[in-house]
Design a protein around this motif. Structure first.
Motif, mmCIF file in Angstrom:
data_model
loop_
_atom_site.group_PDB
_atom_site.id
_atom_site.type_symbol
_atom_site.label_atom_id
_atom_site.label_comp_id
_atom_site.label_asym_id
_atom_site.label_seq_id
_atom_site.Cartn_x
_atom_site.Cartn_y
_atom_site.Cartn_z
ATOM 1 N N LEU A 1 0.836 -1.201 0.000
ATOM 2 C CA LEU A 1 0.000 0.000 0.000
ATOM 3 C C LEU A 1 0.869 1.249 0.000
ATOM 4 N N ARG A 2 0.675 2.084 -1.018
ATOM 5 C CA ARG A 2 1.332 3.392 -1.091
ATOM 6 C C ARG A 2 0.272 4.438 -1.390
ATOM 7 N N ALA A 3 0.295 5.510 -0.604
ATOM 8 C CA ALA A 3 -0.700 6.565 -0.780
ATOM 9 C C ALA A 3 -0.089 7.901 -0.379
ATOM 10 N N TYR A 4 -0.712 8.977 -0.872
ATOM 11 C CA TYR A 4 -0.194 10.330 -0.683
ATOM 12 C C TYR A 4 -1.354 11.278 -0.401
ATOM 13 N N VAL A 5 -1.035 12.388 0.278
ATOM 14 C CA VAL A 5 -1.970 13.508 0.403
ATOM 15 C C VAL A 5 -1.359 14.691 -0.330
ATOM 16 N N TYR A 6 -2.192 15.433 -1.044
ATOM 17 C CA TYR A 6 -1.703 16.593 -1.789
ATOM 18 C C TYR A 6 -1.633 17.781 -0.839
ATOM 19 N N SER A 7 -0.525 18.504 -0.861
ATOM 20 C CA SER A 7 -0.331 19.587 0.101
ATOM 21 C C SER A 7 -1.028 20.879 -0.307
ATOM 22 N N GLU A 8 -1.657 20.883 -1.466
ATOM 23 C CA GLU A 8 -2.494 22.010 -1.882
ATOM 24 C C GLU A 8 -3.933 21.520 -1.957
ATOM 25 N N GLY B 1 -0.128 26.997 10.976
ATOM 26 C CA GLY B 1 -0.607 26.364 9.758
ATOM 27 C C GLY B 1 0.082 25.034 9.476
ATOM 28 N N GLU B 2 1.372 24.926 9.807
ATOM 29 C CA GLU B 2 2.073 23.660 9.604
ATOM 30 C C GLU B 2 1.486 22.564 10.489
ATOM 31 N N ARG B 3 1.134 22.927 11.710
ATOM 32 C CA ARG B 3 0.499 21.960 12.606
ATOM 33 C C ARG B 3 -0.859 21.546 12.073
ATOM 34 N N VAL B 4 -1.611 22.491 11.510
ATOM 35 C CA VAL B 4 -2.929 22.176 10.960
ATOM 36 C C VAL B 4 -2.788 21.185 9.805
ATOM 37 N N PHE B 5 -1.822 21.424 8.903
ATOM 38 C CA PHE B 5 -1.659 20.483 7.789
ATOM 39 C C PHE B 5 -1.197 19.121 8.292
ATOM 40 N N ALA B 6 -0.349 19.114 9.323
ATOM 41 C CA ALA B 6 0.077 17.825 9.886
ATOM 42 C C ALA B 6 -1.134 17.053 10.421
ATOM 43 N N GLU B 7 -2.083 17.764 11.005
ATOM 44 C CA GLU B 7 -3.299 17.102 11.498
ATOM 45 C C GLU B 7 -4.179 16.643 10.336
ATOM 46 N N GLY C 1 6.008 15.824 -6.720
ATOM 47 C CA GLY C 1 5.632 17.227 -6.603
ATOM 48 C C GLY C 1 5.107 17.571 -5.213
ATOM 49 N N LYS C 2 3.851 18.039 -5.145
ATOM 50 C CA LYS C 2 3.245 18.438 -3.875
ATOM 51 C C LYS C 2 2.546 17.284 -3.154
ATOM 52 N N PHE C 3 2.668 16.096 -3.671
ATOM 53 C CA PHE C 3 2.100 14.943 -2.969
ATOM 54 C C PHE C 3 3.042 14.510 -1.847
ATOM 55 N N VAL C 4 2.489 14.380 -0.642
ATOM 56 C CA VAL C 4 3.256 14.014 0.543
ATOM 57 C C VAL C 4 2.949 12.553 0.866
ATOM 58 N N PRO C 5 3.969 11.680 0.953
ATOM 59 C CA PRO C 5 3.708 10.266 1.252
ATOM 60 C C PRO C 5 3.029 10.108 2.626
ATOM 61 N N LEU C 6 2.049 9.220 2.677
ATOM 62 C CA LEU C 6 1.381 8.924 3.944
ATOM 63 C C LEU C 6 2.176 7.877 4.719
#
Length: 504
Positions: free
Chosen positions: A301-308, A375-381, A497-502
């Motif tokens: 399983l590999r998945a990502y969240v987009y940071s935008e 804001g960084e903490r919010v995105f981390a959540e 790119g802007k995809f962050v690995p989960l």
């Protein structure tokens, strides 16, 4: 009696009403092909594949060569997971009326049924008969390249992939958005239930008891959960407001906010959620975030969240007073619901990401930081919430069943959306999931989405072997599928790119 585009509009936004009308029409005009066909479309809109197929079969009794009914009847089987039945249906459709879409589905289903060599030949035949400008060509090239890799022919796959990349270079928007739209339509069938608010609520509630890491409002499905909702409403910590949504509604249609839960207890086919009454406000208005997740591999399983992402904002200033609960323009943030509202301000300048009713996620996070919430903490959540959601899907067995006994590349990357509300303390709440998020919209929406779509293309579509590849690795890539999959993962990470690995 011709049926007009008005019914198509009704199907899109008021499917329950449309179905009642169309059932009446099919009874009054049992030989009307249009009435039966539109009834089938209304069931498809609600992901009711059994009733949809029955309606399309009624069409075929009246018109055995009705091309759209032939293909939709077969698609209902594909969407239900009956790949053998769907293959037979699309093969029959192809015999009745030659159609590139039917042939492509035949190839896809052969691939999923591990008849990979037949899939390759069918894709090749499709490409030989398609017109040069056919929209089926990019999808067929993708399917052929993936089937060739599963067949152990990476050199041939790379040659096909280079043809697809050349088309992408000429038409990046059309190719990347077209592939994602088709891949989402033909995804693993078990994604469909999560687009149903009732089924999603049930699995979220069950998962929370085992893994409390997620944050989502208490949700009840009526009429099934009536007693539980009554008991919840009597608690000392019961909310002042509830939000009521049609189970299969979209675009904000049919949503209402109420303080009178007793008036909702007899409702049917709705979900009732505790209303998050202290949202983070943007210039006094409520907004919600569309967060994107990409699953590139089911096993491993590999998945990502987009940071935008996209933030949609209600057109009227927010007021949590229960006496004002009836006003959807301050509570419901879906832009489509408020077209024509004087407070709706959608910029046509895509470079402006922090003005009006549609903004970017990065602009929201900057604003929150300026107002004292990190804001960084919010995105981390937000990332942690997406990870919790994907773990839930994994625990439900979705990815194991997708991978079981099927070629890995018969299922292209899966992009889906999560609607998230951030509260006044900066904590994200999962509201619902969008199985097939739309690409089109306002200028900023298209800018964000199309950059993301291009990224998805680059992550999944690249040759495995180039002039710089060492000879020993070329040999491994030619002979070992594990080596090919390792190389695919490397390409994916390099182009994310802007995809962050989960972290799963």
């Amino acid at each position: 009696m011709p049926l007009t585009d008005d019914i198509n509009e009704l199907i899109e936004h008021e499917t329950t009403q449309a179905q009642l009308m169309l059932r009446r029409l099919t009874e009054e005009m049992p030989k009307s092909v249009d009435a039966h066909y539109l009834l089938g479309i209304s069931h498809l809109r609600r992901l009711e594949f059994g009733p949809a197929r029955a309606a399309f079969l009624d069409v075929l009794k009246l018109d055995p060569k009705h091309n759209d009914a032939l293909r939709n009847a077969a698609f209902c089987l594909l969407a239900s997971g009956d790949y053998e039945g769907a293959l037979e249906g699309f093969q029959h459709a192809l015999k009745m009326t030659a159609n590139a879409g039917s042939m492509r589905h035949v190839a896809l289903l052969l691939h999923r049924l591990s008849r990979t060599q037949e899939a390759v030949k069918t894709y090749e035949r499709l490409l030989s008969v398609c017109q040069p400008t056919s929209p089926e060509i990019p999808i067929a090239l993708q399917g052929l390249a993936f089937a060739l890799r599963d067949a152990g022919r990476p050199i041939a796959a790379d040659q096909v992939m280079l043809q697809l990349i050349e088309r992408f270079r000429r038409e990046p928007v059309a190719i990347s958005s077209g592939l994602i739209a088709r891949n989402n339509s033909d995804d693993f069938h078990e994604w469909s239930p999560y687009a149903d608010k009732a089924q999603l609520a049930a699995v979220l509630t069950a998962r929370a008891a085992k893994d409390p890491g997620g944050r989502f409002p208490e949700t009840f499905v009526l009429p099934k959960d009536r007693a539980a909702l009554e008991a919840f409403a009597k608690r000392k910590d019961a909310p002042a407001l509830y939000i009521v949504k049609p189970i299969r509604g979209s675009g904000g249609q049919g949503i209402r906010v109420t303080a009178d839960i007793k008036g909702e207890l007899d409702a049917e086919d709705v979900v009732v959620q505790r209303y998050i009454d202290r949202p983070f406000l943007i210039e006094g208005h409520k907004g919600h975030c569309r967060i994107y997740c990409l699953v590139t591999s089911a096993s491993p399983l590999r998945a990502y969240v987009y940071s935008e992402g996209i933030v949609r904002i209600a057109p009227e200033p927010y007021d949590s007073d229960p006496a004002k609960a009836a006003g959807p323009s301050m509570h419901v943030t879906n832009t489509a619901l408020h077209l024509g509202h004087p407070g709706l301000n959608v910029s046509t300048d895509a470079s402006q990401d922090d003005v009006g009713s549609i903004r970017s996620l990065s602009a929201l996070l900057r604003r929150m930081t300026a107002e004292g919430i990190d804001g960084e903490r919010v995105f981390a959540e937000i990332k942690a919430l997406v990870e919790w959601h994907v773990r839930m899907l994994a625990a439900e067995g979705l990815f194991v069943r997708q991978a079981a006994g099927r070629p890995a590349r018969a299922f292209p990357p899966k992009l889906f959306g999560l609607d998230v509300l951030v509260d006044a303390e900066g904590h994200p709440w999962l509201i619902e999931m969008q199985r097939t998020p739309a690409a089109k919209g306002a200028a900023l929406v298209e800018k964000i989405n199309l950059e993301m779509y291009r990224t998805v293309f680059h992550m999944a579509h690249a040759p495995l072997i180039d002039d710089a590849t060492p000879a020993d690795r070329v040999q491994a890539l030619r002979s070992d599928d594990a080596a090919r999959r390792e190389r695919e993962a490397e390409i994916e990470m390099a182009n994310r790119g802007k995809f962050v690995p989960l972290d799963l």
